[in-house]
Scaffold this active site. Sequence first.
Site, PDB file in Angstrom:
ATOM      1  N   PRO A  35     -41.333 -20.475   5.501  1.00  0.00           N
ATOM      2  CA  PRO A  35     -41.877 -19.175   5.684  1.00  0.00           C
ATOM      3  C   PRO A  35     -42.766 -19.566   7.356  1.00  0.00           C
ATOM      4  O   PRO A  35     -43.256 -20.554   7.698  1.00  0.00           O
ATOM      5  CB  PRO A  35     -43.138 -19.176   4.857  1.00  0.00           C
ATOM      6  CG  PRO A  35     -43.183 -20.557   4.314  1.00  0.00           C
ATOM      7  CD  PRO A  35     -42.150 -21.424   4.575  1.00  0.00           C
ATOM      8  N   ARG A  65     -43.727 -16.315   9.259  1.00  0.00           N
ATOM      9  CA  ARG A  65     -44.505 -14.762   9.524  1.00  0.00           C
ATOM     10  C   ARG A  65     -45.588 -14.598   8.440  1.00  0.00           C
ATOM     11  O   ARG A  65     -46.762 -14.417   8.604  1.00  0.00           O
ATOM     12  CB  ARG A  65     -43.590 -13.607   9.388  1.00  0.00           C
ATOM     13  CG  ARG A  65     -43.994 -12.286   9.677  1.00  0.00           C
ATOM     14  CD  ARG A  65     -43.177 -11.159   9.251  1.00  0.00           C
ATOM     15  NE  ARG A  65     -41.958 -11.160   9.890  1.00  0.00           N
ATOM     16  CZ  ARG A  65     -41.414 -10.751  10.976  1.00  0.00           C
ATOM     17  NH1 ARG A  65     -42.169 -10.149  11.945  1.00  0.00           N
ATOM     18  NH2 ARG A  65     -40.051 -11.132  11.583  1.00  0.00           N
ATOM     19  N   CYS A  70     -46.108  -1.832  34.009  1.00  0.00           N
ATOM     20  CA  CYS A  70     -45.447  -0.605  34.555  1.00  0.00           C
ATOM     21  C   CYS A  70     -44.272  -0.244  34.198  1.00  0.00           C
ATOM     22  O   CYS A  70     -43.171  -0.574  34.728  1.00  0.00           O
ATOM     23  CB  CYS A  70     -45.385  -0.979  36.201  1.00  0.00           C
ATOM     24  SG  CYS A  70     -44.440  -2.621  36.397  1.00  0.00           S
ATOM     25  N   GLU A  71     -44.135   0.217  32.831  1.00  0.00           N
ATOM     26  CA  GLU A  71     -43.038   0.606  32.218  1.00  0.00           C
ATOM     27  C   GLU A  71     -43.391   1.653  31.158  1.00  0.00           C
ATOM     28  O   GLU A  71     -44.652   1.452  30.622  1.00  0.00           O
ATOM     29  CB  GLU A  71     -42.526  -0.434  31.366  1.00  0.00           C
ATOM     30  CG  GLU A  71     -42.176  -1.523  32.407  1.00  0.00           C
ATOM     31  CD  GLU A  71     -40.577  -2.024  31.726  1.00  0.00           C
ATOM     32  OE1 GLU A  71     -40.185  -1.648  30.931  1.00  0.00           O
ATOM     33  OE2 GLU A  71     -40.391  -3.429  32.282  1.00  0.00           O
TER      34      GLU A  71
HETATM   35  N1  LLP Z   1     -36.095 -20.451   9.409  1.00  0.00           N
HETATM   36  C1  LLP Z   1     -35.179 -20.195  10.341  1.00  0.00           C
HETATM   37  C2  LLP Z   1     -34.032 -20.883  10.567  1.00  0.00           C
HETATM   38  C3  LLP Z   1     -35.447 -18.994  11.202  1.00  0.00           C
HETATM   39  O1  LLP Z   1     -34.718 -18.736  12.090  1.00  0.00           O
HETATM   40  C4  LLP Z   1     -36.958 -18.410  10.964  1.00  0.00           C
HETATM   41  C5  LLP Z   1     -37.072 -17.066  11.915  1.00  0.00           C
HETATM   42  C6  LLP Z   1     -37.735 -18.738  10.014  1.00  0.00           C
HETATM   43  C7  LLP Z   1     -37.257 -19.642   9.229  1.00  0.00           C
HETATM   44  C8  LLP Z   1     -38.881 -17.994   9.717  1.00  0.00           C
HETATM   45  O2  LLP Z   1     -38.693 -16.747   9.440  1.00  0.00           O
HETATM   46  P1  LLP Z   1     -39.787 -15.774   9.025  1.00  0.00           P
HETATM   47  O3  LLP Z   1     -40.574 -16.367   7.605  1.00  0.00           O
HETATM   48  O4  LLP Z   1     -40.971 -15.852   9.874  1.00  0.00           O
HETATM   49  O5  LLP Z   1     -39.440 -14.597   8.671  1.00  0.00           O
HETATM   50  N2  LLP Z   1     -39.346 -12.559  16.694  1.00  0.00           N
HETATM   51  C9  LLP Z   1     -38.929 -11.794  15.354  1.00  0.00           C
HETATM   52  C10 LLP Z   1     -38.781 -12.833  14.272  1.00  0.00           C
HETATM   53  C11 LLP Z   1     -37.563 -13.908  14.648  1.00  0.00           C
HETATM   54  C12 LLP Z   1     -37.468 -14.609  13.473  1.00  0.00           C
HETATM   55  C13 LLP Z   1     -36.430 -15.923  13.944  1.00  0.00           C
HETATM   56  N3  LLP Z   1     -36.166 -16.678  13.054  1.00  0.00           N
HETATM   57  C14 LLP Z   1     -40.031 -10.991  15.072  1.00  0.00           C
HETATM   58  O6  LLP Z   1     -41.080 -10.659  15.647  1.00  0.00           O
HETATM   59  O7  LLP Z   1     -39.917 -10.014  14.064  1.00  0.00           O
END
Ligand code: LLP
Length: 434
Positions: A291, A293, A361-362
Amino acid sequence: MVLPITANINSLGHLEIGGCDTVELARQYGTPLFIMDEATLRGQCRTFMQAFGAKGIEFDVVYASKAFSCTAMCQIAKQEGLGLDVMSGGELYTAIKAGFPMDKVLMHGNNKTPEELALALDNNIGRVVVDGFHELELLDKIAGEKGKVQPILLRITPGIKPQTHSYIQTGQIDSKFGFGLQDGLAMSAVKKSLELKNVELKGLHAHIGSQIFELGSFAKAIEIIMEFVKQIKDETGFVAREFNAGGGLGIQYKAVDEPSTIEEFASVVVDGVVREAQHLGLPVPKIMVEPGRSIVANAGVTLYTVGTIKEIANIRTYVSVDGGMSDNLRPMLYGAVYEALLANRAQEKATTMVTVAGKHCESGDILVRDIELPHPEAGDILCTPATGAYGYVMANNYNRQPRPAVLLVNNGEARAIIRRETFEDLVRLDASIE
Ligand code: LLP
């Protein structure tokens, strides 16, 4: 839970987090400013550890540091007993500097460089999650040169498309990540790994996407992967002893969002793996989840100072703040929707429909579209909640905007865990040609 668990309104009508008056913090540290609530961060880590711990199986909760990577955050994850997922040399270096136990670190990435793999090997990283054939051979070669045998997992793409933004779906066949099951590449990768002398295959990994609300996709992915484990056993005799189900649990950005709980996630993952293992006559593997996020998002808020207010009669009122797409790219990249409130007038009724714009500036630099606030005035402190994940780490210097500071707050105390960039920082890599 959109705001951190310690959020309160104090006697001045100000938003308080971690026992600190956010308006006072904005005055002291300037804006834009990220605030991370330590109690929420640790609470989320503990909820994960308890939810998986209660299942009586062997497990690791591995914090995906891409969501928010800095020395202090790695140290919090370490203190709470979590492992760490890094996906670049920079994230790995941060973990090393934070004193993270390297046997609990695993490395991801669909195009790890030879330098990144060497850094991982030199530091005895716990697992490399191999993403492709080029990497498999490269890792075997570098490990051989160093006289090491690197434990690995193979990243498998199960062919699942969860309901989330297409940019953060990763489990489908048409993906740059991992070895696909359908085309037989996953089985070839297993066989290849078993042949190579300087890697040791421990198990499989699948991460299907991010910000996922419905847990059915996880259950389906687990079924597919466990069937593959059985197929591997039948074809090669190898029994995978580890299964990493990735991250992806969704969080509440707005009060109306209804994500699944950590306990529900733990049940779907663990019960699913155990059920499949029993059904297929396999031993229950060690279960890992990653996890990101769901650990950090709701611990964080961003504070801005309101400046220009532009009312376009019968159309829209733009409330401009002193940050924007340089500190929160998510609205522009994914159409992400946030709440907003005035931290200095947290008790007042929302009366005016406004659009919160950044300072860049967008025209696309809009943080929150159509939200009701108390009639805003220049100097108000605007707060966007749920910015603890993929906020600071995706911040940038567009328009040569210095990146904000990040404060860790707890029990009335605030510590800058990342200091604000200065103009001097911005030119430090430049060379003058005069
Ligand atoms: N494991 C792997 C292999 C991943 O690629 C990711 C996230 C995670 C774990 C963690 O996932 P989470 O629990 O955070 O959902 N920038 C995007 C999110 C990109 C996620 C990339 N990989 C956003 O702001 O929504």
